[in-house]
Design an enzyme around this catalytic site. Structure first.
Site, PDB file in Angstrom:
ATOM      1  CD  GLU A 168      -5.792   6.672   6.612  1.00 52.27           C
ATOM      2  OE1 GLU A 168      -5.379   5.797   7.385  1.00 52.27           O
ATOM      3  OE2 GLU A 168      -6.361   6.416   5.530  1.00 52.27           O
ATOM      4  CD1 TRP A 179       1.621  -0.039   9.757  1.00 49.49           C
ATOM      5  CD2 TRP A 179       0.256   1.245  10.976  1.00 49.49           C
ATOM      6  NE1 TRP A 179       0.642  -0.846  10.270  1.00 49.49           N
ATOM      7  CE2 TRP A 179      -0.229  -0.086  11.010  1.00 49.49           C
ATOM      8  CE3 TRP A 179      -0.457   2.226  11.664  1.00 49.49           C
ATOM      9  CZ2 TRP A 179      -1.379  -0.468  11.709  1.00 49.49           C
ATOM     10  CZ3 TRP A 179      -1.602   1.853  12.356  1.00 49.49           C
ATOM     11  CH2 TRP A 179      -2.053   0.530  12.375  1.00 49.49           C
ATOM     12  CG  ASN A 201      -0.768  -0.344   2.444  1.00 48.36           C
ATOM     13  OD1 ASN A 201      -0.377  -1.474   2.748  1.00 48.36           O
ATOM     14  ND2 ASN A 201      -0.886   0.632   3.339  1.00 48.36           N
ATOM     15  CG  ASP A 202      -0.043   4.169   2.906  1.00 47.50           C
ATOM     16  OD1 ASP A 202      -0.166   4.755   3.990  1.00 47.50           O
ATOM     17  OD2 ASP A 202      -0.979   3.561   2.355  1.00 47.50           O
TER      18      ASP A 202
END
Lengths: 174, 646
Positions: free
Chosen positions: B316, B197, B137-138
């Site tokens: 976010e 994260w 993802n990110d």
């Protein structure tokens, strides 16, 4: 504490009793309010109230109960499909597809959703439940695509509905 | 899964973002008035106690609210979520060669394919970044360091679905060809045990790098941690060290333990300190907290916030950076001054879109204000009107440009991702500049290095497309393309047309099958020869009451596949077109991802497309003009794109 008469104790017991009743009514009100904002109020109540943990659960807890319900239904369908492969082997191609898609639900969507809910990455839990509904529809469709009648229509629609309810609960966490 | 809303509010429960074909009709359960029924035993106890101590009850109820037994009348939402049936507008005017049926969404067609390995194998893109397998993802910590472009990313090594996340890592000399490196950071500390994260890199004045990233602790609290290269002389930055004193930041009072993540690259304050911002929320107000630091180990929380917008929910992946008002280069994150505007960008958790706004930064107060509050963060402009989330920029000091990375998720079923063994891509990195002509938006454009993949161009000059025409473009292949085109509407038709209310929205007006006098026209990519599957990317022009033209740029997935378990939304937005400008678009087709750009990057749309038939040799490219009145003249260059080394 020394009491000269039994009345204060009596009232104390009453207070405790009523606090218990009121708080359980309050918890139930919380569940009711939560379910009001889902696509199926009755189904939502059913899912949540049938799990005793819902009594003291916060919203995340209710969502986790919902995901557990999706998992249970998925596991049940997988078992059902395995049985049908023996009793109705002519349905095998569609049943194989259903087995694949429900494994996606149980082995990928559900664990991912649980992890996401615990960690506060709610959107991935929503994605997981949205996908569960898609997989249920995909399974149901595969019978028609193979020119046969689905023997598990009720189960598939149920999974679709439950997944959408749980998704709605999860969205409230955003 | 796509949100089809453009500038509108995020989804409500009643309009869940999927636009998958519904199941066949079945009996709908009737909506009930739900009743509250207490267990009989409890009812008895309640009545007895109520009778005996009414006074006590009154005092208790003051705290406990309004719990009574009665029939609750509620508005119960329908118990199945069905997509609404589309109304098909009457088509007006000439209908030559383009059947409206081929452009209309084919609801209820139960002829989806079970996915085979051939179809799934085709979906793998040739020049978009992804790890070899499983989930991404990110983008994290993008940076140019000692001659290499670094990309880190949220990576789940165990399955093609989100899970316990680590930092994947890859390097490149040109942002196009990549070398995968070992995982940079694992979940090996209590403070990132549940996930390493998202985070960002800051380059210090002496050239050293530091990373701030969010860790999800063993108790799932979101904290910020410091990390740095184990060996700064290693240009590949393979090994990383986590600061022993981590975490360096924990959620401040008033901020939920799970609403505190994604620290930005730091920039210099007037006092010579470093400043970062971290997104969060208070109730439904999205906010960005500001911290100052001198050593990235101890931080001071500033009063207030950088900015906040009510109703937008959790912010976010906040990004904050300067852009030049007049120059055509990017700016280092610390640059400030009169010739500079600042962008605040955030990923809205509620609707899964990336929004940005242009505004003014007050370095002394640590606050920012949008130039146009109507286009504030979260309610105004988006980087991209398709699938585009968790994006992050970095200043590329190598080429003096600001480069944007973004996560592009799958919009197919998870079962397919498991079969194919991977999920998610990065978009092609884009440069960001202020649009000097409009001044009210940025422009994004694929990095120039992507042009190095161009080969074998086919050029069509001044093709006249009459109303209702469909032209197959004869190409050697059509799964890996770079298309650049200009369009002109015929003046006569435009001038003689009466203007009217323009209520068009890409998502809601039925896609490329809905014909107007002046549109839609554009390309159908990943098209099967019978158009049983195709993905139109097009302009829709309409004349307003004031006589001015409004131009919409859309990508229509409603007929992109005969499969029924993939998203078929229509994406897009209005695109500003200034007087004298021709309409121009660029489309990068790379198997299951299509990136479309209008007017040199004023409006961008990223789509995921999963055809079952329009694949390999059966994928084609068409040019079309589905307008009812106007003729469109098109000039087109189409390059075959080589595969990158990824």
């Amino acid at each position: 504490m020394k009491f000269s008469s039994p009345h204060p104790i009596f009232f104390l017991i009453l207070v405790l009793e009523q606090t218990l009743i009121f708080s359980s009514m309050a918890d139930k009100q919380f569940i009711i309010n939560t379910c009001k904002s889902t696509p199926s109020f009755k189904l939502c109540l059913n899912i949540l109230l049938s799990n005793p943990k819902s009594q003291n659960a916060d919203l995340t807890g209710l969502a986790l109960i919902g995901v557990a319900a999706v998992k249970a239904k998925g596991v049940n369908i997988i078992q059902h499909v395995a049985n049908l492969k023996k009793s109705q082997p002519e349905l095998k191609p569609a049943l194989d597809h259903c087995e694949d898609v429900y494994h996606a639900v149980v082995d990928a969507d559900v664990p991912s959703a649980n992890e996401a809910l615990r960690g506060g990455m709610v959107k991935f839990a929503e994605d997981g439940m949205a996908d569960a509904a898609v997989e249920a529809k995909s399974c149901e469709r595969s019978f028609g695509e193979h020119g046969v009648k689905s023997p598990i229509t009720g189960l598939n629609y149920d999974m679709n509905d439950v997944a959408n309810v749980v998704r709605a609960i999860i969205r409230m966490l955003l | 899964m796509a949100s089809s809303s453009d500038l509108e509010n995020p989804n409500t429960i009643a309009s869940l973002p999927y636009s998958y074909a519904p199941l066949p009709d079945r009996e709908q359960p009737t909506a009930d008035e739900p009743t509250v029924v207490l267990h009989p035993k409890k009812t008895a106890i309640f009545l007895v106690c109520a009778f005996l101590s009414v006074a006590f009850l009154v005092t208790l109820m003051a705290g406990n609210g309004h719990v009574v037994i009665k029939n609750l009348t509620t508005n119960v939402a329908p118990s199945t979520v069905e997509t609404p049936t589309k109304t098909t507008p009457m088509s007006r005017g000439v209908d030559k060669g383009v059947s409206e049926k081929s452009f209309r969404a084919f609801l209820g067609a139960d002829n989806s394919y079970p996915w085979n390995s051939n179809m799934l194998g085709w979906q793998r893109p040739a020049f978009h970044f992804r790890p070899e397998k499983n989930w991404m993802n990110d983008p994290n910590g993008p940076v140019f360091y000692k001659g290499w472009y670094h990309l880190f990313y949220q990576y789940h090594p165990d399955a093609p679905v989100w899970g316990k996340i680590v930092w994947g890592h890859a390097v490149s000399k040109d942002l196009v060809n990549w070398q995968h490196l070992p995982i940079a950071m694992e979940t090996d500390q209590w403070y990132d045990e549940q996930g390493v994260w998202t985070g960002s890199v800051t380059i210090l004045p002496d050239g050293q790098l530091v990373v701030l990233y969010t860790g999800s602790t063993n108790e799932s609290v979101q904290v910020q941690n410091l990390a740095y290269p184990a060996d700064p002389s290693d240009p590949l930055l393979i090994k990383w060290v986590k600061y022993p004193g981590n975490p360096v930041l924990v959620p401040p009072p008033g901020i939920d333990l799970k609403d505190f993540r994604d620290p930005t690259t730091a920039w210099k304050t007037p006092e010579g300190k470093w400043r970062i911002t971290i997104g969060s929320k208070v109730n439904k107000t999205g906010i960005s907290l500001v911290y100052d630091t001198e050593d990235f180990k101890t931080f001071e929380l500033l009063d207030g916030v950088l900015h906040a917008v009510p109703g937008t929910g959790m912010w976010e992946c906040v990004d904050f950076y300067p852009i030049s008002k007049q120059d055509e280069n990017g700016l280092d994150t610390s640059v400030d001054g009169p010739g500079v505007k600042h962008i605040v960008k955030a990923s809205m958790d509620d609707d899964r879109n990336d929004y940005y706004a242009i505004g003014t930064y007050d370095a002394y107060k640590g606050k920012w204000k949008p130039d146009n509050p109507a286009l504030d963060v979260g309610i105004g402009l988006r980087y991209d009107y398709g699938i585009y989330y968790a994006s992050k920029t970095f200043y590329d000091q190598n080429k003096q440009r600001r480069v944007l990375w973004s996560w592009i998720k799958e919009t197919d079923a998870e079962a397919s991702d498991i079969s194919k063994g991977w999920a998610s891509l990065m978009g092609v990195p884009r440069t960001i500049l202020l649009d000097k002509k409009t001044q009210t938006n940025i422009i994004q454009w694929p990095v120039e290095e992507i042009n190095s993949l161009r080969t074998n161009v086919t050029v069509f000059k001044n093709l006249e497309l009459e109303a209702g025409s469909l032209v197959p473009l004869n190409l050697p292949a059509a799964s890996q393309l770079d298309i650049v085109a200009e369009f002109e509407l015929d003046e006569r038709t435009v001038l003689r047309l009466n203007g009217g209310e323009v209520a068009y929205e890409c998502a809601k007006n039925g896609g490329a099958g809905t014909r107007g006098a002046l549109g839609p026209f554009g390309f159908s990519v990943l098209a099967h020869e019978g158009l049983i599957e195709h993905t139109p990317v097009y302009f829709y022009v309409a004349k307003g009451v004031d006589g001015n033209l409004k131009t919409f740029f859309c990508a229509d997935q409603s007929r992109s596949s005969t499969a029924t378990d993939v998203d078929k939304s229509i994406y897009g937005n209005i695109v500003p077109v200034l007087k004298g400008e021709k309409l121009s678009m660029r489309i990068l087709v790379d198997h299951s991802i299509v990136e479309s750009f209008a007017q040199e990057g004023r409006t961008c749309i990223t789509s995921r497309v999963y055809p079952t038939k329009a694949i390999y040799n059966n994928a084609q490219l068409f040019l079309f003009n589905n307008a009812t009145a106007a003729t469109v003249t098109a000039s087109v260059s189409v390059w075959q794109m080589k595969s990158a080394k990824i």
